[in-house]
Every structure is written in structure tokens, then in C-alpha cells.
Scaffold this active site. Structure first.
Site, PDB file in Angstrom:
ATOM      1  N   TRP A 501       0.748  -1.649   0.224  1.00 37.92           N
ATOM      2  CA  TRP A 501      -0.164  -0.088   0.162  1.00 37.92           C
ATOM      3  C   TRP A 501       0.950   1.577  -0.054  1.00 37.92           C
ATOM      4  O   TRP A 501       0.485   2.126  -0.386  1.00 37.92           O
ATOM      5  CB  TRP A 501      -1.138  -0.423   1.259  1.00 37.92           C
ATOM      6  CG  TRP A 501      -1.608   1.122   1.660  1.00 37.92           C
ATOM      7  CD1 TRP A 501      -2.279   1.552   0.209  1.00 37.92           C
ATOM      8  CD2 TRP A 501      -1.913   2.381   2.069  1.00 37.92           C
ATOM      9  NE1 TRP A 501      -3.484   3.126   0.858  1.00 37.92           N
ATOM     10  CE2 TRP A 501      -2.910   3.097   1.588  1.00 37.92           C
ATOM     11  CE3 TRP A 501      -0.484   2.529   3.470  1.00 37.92           C
ATOM     12  CZ2 TRP A 501      -2.503   4.719   2.719  1.00 37.92           C
ATOM     13  CZ3 TRP A 501      -0.779   4.512   3.543  1.00 37.92           C
ATOM     14  CH2 TRP A 501      -1.655   5.344   3.429  1.00 37.92           C
ATOM     15  N   HIS A 502       2.133   1.561   0.753  1.00 36.76           N
ATOM     16  CA  HIS A 502       2.889   2.185   0.901  1.00 36.76           C
ATOM     17  C   HIS A 502       3.108   2.560  -0.289  1.00 36.76           C
ATOM     18  O   HIS A 502       3.563   3.642  -0.641  1.00 36.76           O
ATOM     19  CB  HIS A 502       4.101   2.193   1.535  1.00 36.76           C
ATOM     20  CG  HIS A 502       3.420   2.489   2.988  1.00 36.76           C
ATOM     21  ND1 HIS A 502       3.064   1.728   4.169  1.00 36.76           N
ATOM     22  CD2 HIS A 502       3.505   3.688   4.328  1.00 36.76           C
ATOM     23  CE1 HIS A 502       2.558   2.583   4.860  1.00 36.76           C
ATOM     24  NE2 HIS A 502       2.868   3.624   4.914  1.00 36.76           N
ATOM     25  N   ASP A 503       3.932   1.541  -0.942  1.00 32.32           N
ATOM     26  CA  ASP A 503       4.557   1.670  -2.308  1.00 32.32           C
ATOM     27  C   ASP A 503       4.894   0.354  -2.760  1.00 32.32           C
ATOM     28  O   ASP A 503       5.187  -0.907  -2.576  1.00 32.32           O
ATOM     29  CB  ASP A 503       6.277   2.666  -2.091  1.00 32.32           C
ATOM     30  CG  ASP A 503       6.346   2.465  -3.762  1.00 32.32           C
ATOM     31  OD1 ASP A 503       5.686   3.187  -5.108  1.00 32.32           O
ATOM     32  OD2 ASP A 503       7.469   4.375  -3.896  1.00 32.32           O
TER      33      ASP A 503
END
Length: 618
Positions: A501-503
Site C-alpha cells: 500500500w505504501h509503495d
């Protein structure tokens, strides 16, 4: 009120978020009635699991001396390597910008924080203008005016609550459209299309297909947004209509008018969480619709629901069927860019009945606290250049082990501040606008010793979101050996999602797995040394826990440096520089002792909170 009392109130947990001082099962009317009054225990016996105060003991006087000596040395070590005459200055000087404080340059090289810092004045205008426009809208429409009871307090009847909901949703809907059109230009059409598809998944599919379809769609969107870089219109035309030159010209025109934030997909990740929240809150409401309204069954006051009830109890059925209400929630301007995350049920509940936790005094104190934190960040960015140094990949051998460890430590502090400041700004905006989202940062980064506690207090609204919508549906972690194994596997799934989700890159995926791996020692140590078996030796147990906490801190620092700062190669370079020599190994022993002292102060700080009736799981 004296200066010391004001300072204590300013930095109280109640000012930060009443959720920290009020049980999630307690109706919120008590929060309003006891605003900013600490729980006094004078003349009362302490709970059996709370120790007497240790602050005025020789042990803690010694700890005070350690703090007075170590903390200034820690800060000065980084200041020294940030001077123009330091060996690596020429390598990172190009990353510095003209400053305004102390005649020094500023390290504005972190792109994530720079985007906030460079636009904070424009955002401040919105923070004032948006709530004022809402007040004007409410006055013009005449909606949302409550009845005043005999005590002079506002009380919304069911009809007035419904009118207030309609008023707030209408304003949120139209202001959101204006907001994202300015931010994202013609890309808002892509955003609205994604929102519409998710809405249809959550409201039109058979009930048993909603969970799987929701997860598949939103995970696909996360990957697709990243891999296509936001679906440029020109790329779409080349793929779908390569033989239409007129369409190509129109696509270029649309791409050239992409608003103030052309990379809309970078910040859309927080929107994905709200999309999932809406679908699952609606999915769970279908079960409860069969057994009637929980508010009526339990005879609860809808204006004074507890935090737990606001989140868990389904919203009125009509709100799940309204695309306008859904868009108003998902694109709510104060929380659109970065959160904190409010569930759909909570958003509807607060739109109908204002949270008693929002008071003018508390909001003003929260705003003052935000400004102090913002200035603290400015001071650090003007005096220590840790971000620029780490980006320049300097010759680590030119630094002493102490300097290397402080570069790593303050790098993590900058990460903590660069996330906390935007989150608190947007939460302040929401508070002024009449919405009380959860506080994302509970404790200072340096006030954590437990891996579990750290993740409960870091991006707290996201942590609560993952527990509600991912960890518990997966089965959570129940008691017993098998349950603990299942809980660890579920944590692995949760942190894998959090990392992606972050990257979408290997470094953050490694970070997610490292977090789970580094949680294992704490789990195993808790099983091997249960507190119940050390009741007759509390001091020995406190020392034993302190040693384990030092190991925890080192592991957490390593995981976060890999994920958010220097990567695995950079971490190995730092570690080799710190412990690659005899002097470094001796320094590491001294650092572990200093961490042990800090941990004992953290233990006592939490005991002090318990003496005042506050029990946080972090």
C-alpha cells in the site's frame, strides 16, 4: 491558571485526543462534561498492578544526569557533521535550499515533506476558508440548527440530526468536487470513475461476493495506478483509439490540465482505504438489518455514542444507497490527501450528531501544539542535514560510530515528524470543521520500546483500519500456541499489504517482512517470561524487560531505516561503520546502556499514566 498548568494541559493526552483518556466503550457525553480534567487518585489506593512512584528515587536521579549529559551530545553530534567544513558537505550541498532561520540553509530535500512545506500557507488558507464557507452555507440553508435544552446545550432531535446530515453531506459533496478539480484537473474524471465502480461493487453485487470483489478491485487499482502512472489520457488514446488524431489532441489537452497535483495516483492510496471502509461497513450492515436497530434495542442516545459504537453500529440504510453521500465521505476535503482515516459509519454518525469531544478550547490548544511541532521541524531542518547526507550516499568511513548512529537516529526522527505534521494539520482542519478523526501519532518516536506498541501508536488510524478490515476478518490471533502462529501469519499478510500500500517496491516489502520477523522475539520472550511468574521479583522483572526492550528498539530502528531511509545496503554500511571496529563495539555497549536508561523512564512514564487512570496499549 498558571504557566505550568497550561503547559501540562497543552501536552496532555486529553488535548491530543480524548480517545486516549476515555474508554472506547464509554458514551462521549462524559468527555464533554469532564473536559481537560485529569483523573485524580489522591487519597485512593493504587491498582494492584501499578507500582508506587519512582521519580524521586536515587535510581531516577541518576537517570536524570544521564539524560542531561547524553541528549545534548546526541544532537550536537549531528550538528557537527552538518557544518560547511564537514568532510562530505560538498557532496550534499546541492540538496540544500536557502533558509530563513539562524542564517543557515534548510534541508528541504525530502520530496514528501517538501510538497507539504512548500504549500503550507495555501493549505492554511483552506483551513480557514473551508469551515467558514460551511458556516455560511448552513446559515443560508437554515439546516443543522439544534434545539437548546434547559442546560443551554445543543441537542439534535432525530429530524434535526437528519437535516444536519443532509446539510453536511451536500456541502462536503460539492466542496469535494471543487477541491479535487483544483488539485487534479481533468484527472478527477478518472477518480470519479474508480469511485463509481467501487460503489457499484459494494451496493449492487450479491452480499456474499462483496468482500472478495472489494479486495480484488482495490488491490488491482493500487497496482494499476502505480504501473500506469495514473492512466495518462494520451496513453489511453494510443491504446484504445490509435487511428483518431483528433482524440490524440484532446488527450494531450486533458493531460496538460491536470491541476495542482498532476500525480493524483500517489495520494490516492488513502482514498482506497476509505473505499474499502464504505463497502465493508455496508456489507456488515446487511447482517444487522435483520435484527433491527442496535440503538433502539440498547436504548442508546445517538448523540452520545461511545467511540466503539460510532464505528461499529451501521449508519442509516439510505446513506449506503446514496452515491452523493459516498463521494462526500471518500473525498472529504480535510482528510482527502493524507487522512487520518475515519470509517464510513463514524463519518455518518458525526455528521448527524457533533462529537462532544470537539470543544473550542481543546481545538485551540491542539492548534498551538501543532504550531510548536512545525517550528521544531523547521529548527531541525535548518541545523541538521541528515536527509541530504543520507541521499548523497557519502563516505560513511569519515564518520565516527557515534556520529553514524546519530545520523540514523535523527533520520528516523525526521521521518516521524514529516509524517506527523501533515497528519496533525489535516486533523486540525477537520476539528475546526466539526469532524473528530483519530490522532495518528500517540507517542514521540523516542518513547517506544515495544514493537506491538509502536505499530499501535504510529499511523494509529491506519492501524485501527487494518485491524477492523483485514486482521480480524482474517481470523486475528486467538489464545494458545496455534492461535499465536495464526496471528503471526495474519500479521505477515497485514504487513505485506501495508508495505505494498505504501509503495510497490521490494524495499518496502522487505520492511514489512522485517517488522513481522522482529516482532517474533517480543512474542517469544513474553511466552517464556510471563509477568505472572515474576510477581515476587518485580525489580528483577523490570530489569529483564528493560534488556528485552533495548533489543526491540534496535530491531525497530533497523526495520524502519531499511523501509523509509537508507535501504538494506545503506543499513549494512551504517552497521559496519558503527560496530566494525573495537571502538565501535565499545560505543555500542554504551549506547545500549543509554537505551536501557531511556527504557526505564518509558516504563515509569506508563506507570504514571496508569496512576491517573490512563491505560494505553502502546
Amino acid at each position: 491558571m498558571g504557566a505550568s498548568s497550561l503547559l501540562r494541559e497543552l501536552y496532555s493526552l486529553d488535548t491530543l485526543d480524548t480517545r486516549f483518556t476515555t474508554s472506547s466503550s464509554v458514551p462521549l457525553k462524559s468527555v464533554d462534561e469532564n473536559s481537560h480534567k485529569s483523573v485524580e487518585r489522591e487519597g485512593k489506593a493504587l491498582p494492584t498492578d501499578v507500582s508506587p512512584p519512582r521519580w524521586r528515587t536515587p535510581e531516577f536521579y541518576f537517570y536524570t544526569l544521564v539524560f542531561l549529559f547524553c541528549v545534548p551530545q546526541m544532537y550536537w553530534a549531528v550538528v557537527e557533521v552538518s557544518q560547511p567544513d564537514s568532510p562530505n558537505y560538498s557532496k550534499y550541498e546541492h540538496l540544500l535550499s536557502p533558509g530563513w532561520l539562524l542564517g543557515r540553509k534548510v534541508d528541504n530535500s525530502d520530496g514528501q515533506y517538501a510538497s507539504f512545506r512548500d504549500n503550507v500557507l495555501y493549505l492554511a488558507v483552506l483551513l480557514v476558508l473551508h469551515p467558514l464557507l460551511r458556516r455560511l452555507y448552513e446559515q443560508l440553508t437554515g439546516h443543522g440548527t439544534p434545539t437548546v435544552n434547559g442546560n443551554g446545550k445543543a441537542k439534535y432531535s432525530s429530524v434535526e440530526a437528519y437535516l444536519r446530515l443532509q446539510s453536511r453531506v451536500s456541502f462536503d459533496f460539492y466542496s469535494a468536487l471543487v477541491y479535487i478539480s483544483a488539485l487534479n484537473g481533468f484527472s478527477m474524471l478518472k477518480i470519479l470513475l474508480i469511485l463509481y465502480v467501487n460503489f457499484k461493487i459494494g451496493t449492487s453485487l450479491p452480499r456474499n461476493r462483496i468482500p472478495a470483489a472489494t479486495w480484488v478491485f482495490n488491490i488491482v487499482i493500487l497496482f494499476a495506478n502505480e504501473l500506469t502512472q495514473g492512466y495518462p489520457y494520451s496513453t489511453l488514446v494510443q491504446t484504445l483509439a490509435p487511428f483518431l488524431p483528433a482524440a490524440s489532441d484532446w488527450a494531450k489537452f486533458l493531460d496538460s490540465h491536470a491541476g495542482l497535483n498532476p500525480r493524483w495516483e500517489v495520494l490516492f492510496k488513502i482514498t482506497v482505504l476509505r473505499m474499502i471502509s464504505f463497502n465493508f461497513d455496508h456489507y456488515w450492515s446487511l447482517d444487522r438489518a435483520r435484527v433491527g436497530s442496535p440503538i433502539e434495542k440498547k436504548q442508546l442516545d445517538p448523540a452520545a455514542l461511545s467511540e466503539r459504537d460510532r464505528v461499529a453500529m451501521p449508519a442509516p440504510e439510505a446513506t449506503y444507497k446514496s452515491f452523493r453521500t459516498y463521494v462526500a465521505y471518500v473525498l472529504y476535503p480535510p482528510l482527502y490527501l493524507a487522512g487520518p482515516i475515519v470509517t464510513f459509519n463514524d463519518y455518518i454518525s458525526q455528521s448527524m450528531h457533533p462529537a462532544p469531544s470537539i470543544t473550542t478550547r481543546r481545538t485551540i490548544l491542539y492548534g498551538i501544539r501543532f504550531l510548536i511541532t512545525l517550528f521544531c521541524m523547521e529548527f531541525l531542518l535548518h541545523t541538521i542535514y541528515v536527509v541530504a547526507i543520507s541521499k548523497a550516499s557519502p563516505d560513511w568511513s569519515t564518520y565516527t560510530p557515534f556520529q553514524l548512529s546519530m545520523l540514523a537516529y535523527f533520520n528516523l526522527h525526521i521521518i516521524w515528524l514529516k509524517l506527523m505534521i501533515p497528519w496533525r494539520f489535516f486533523r486540525l482542519w477537520a476539528l475546526i470543521d466539526g469532524m473528530d478523526p483519530p490522532e495518528n501519532m500517540v507517542r514521540c518516536m523516542s518513547d517506544n520500546y515495544s514493537a506491538f506498541g509502536f505499530w499501535r501508536s504510529w499511523h494509529r488510524s491506519f492501524n485501527r483500519w487494518t485491524i477492523r478490515y483485514l486482521y480480524i476478518p482474517l481470523g486475528g490471533g486467538v489464545g494458545g500456541g496455534t492461535g499465536r502462529v495464526r496471528g503471526i501469519l495474519n500479521m505477515l499478510a497485514v504487513f505485506s499489504f501495508v508495505a505494498l500500500w505504501h509503495d510497490i517496491n521490494l524495499r518496502l516489502l522487505m520492511w514489512g517482512w522485517l517488522v513481522v520477523l522482529f516482532v517474533l522475539p517480543e512474542v517469544l520472550a513474553t511466552m517464556a517470561f510471563p509477568k505472572s511468574k515474576w510477581r515476587n521479583r518485580p525489580e528483577a522483572y523490570r530489569v529483564l524487560c528493560g534488556i528485552g526492550a533495548v533489543i526491540n528498539i534496535l530491531l525497530m530502528m533497523a526495520a524502519n531505516l531499511v523501509g523509509f531511509a537508507v535501504g538494506l545496503d545503506g543499513l549494512m554500511g551504517l552497521v559496519n561503520g558503527i560496530i566494525g571496529s573495537w571502538q565501535g563495539a565499545m560505543f555500542m555497549l554504551g549506547a545500549c546502556f543509554a537505551l536501557f536508561v531511556g527504557v526505564q523512564v518509558m516504563f515509569e512514564h506508563r506507570e504514571e499514566e496508569k496512576r491517573h487512570g490512563i491505560r494505553l496499549k502502546c
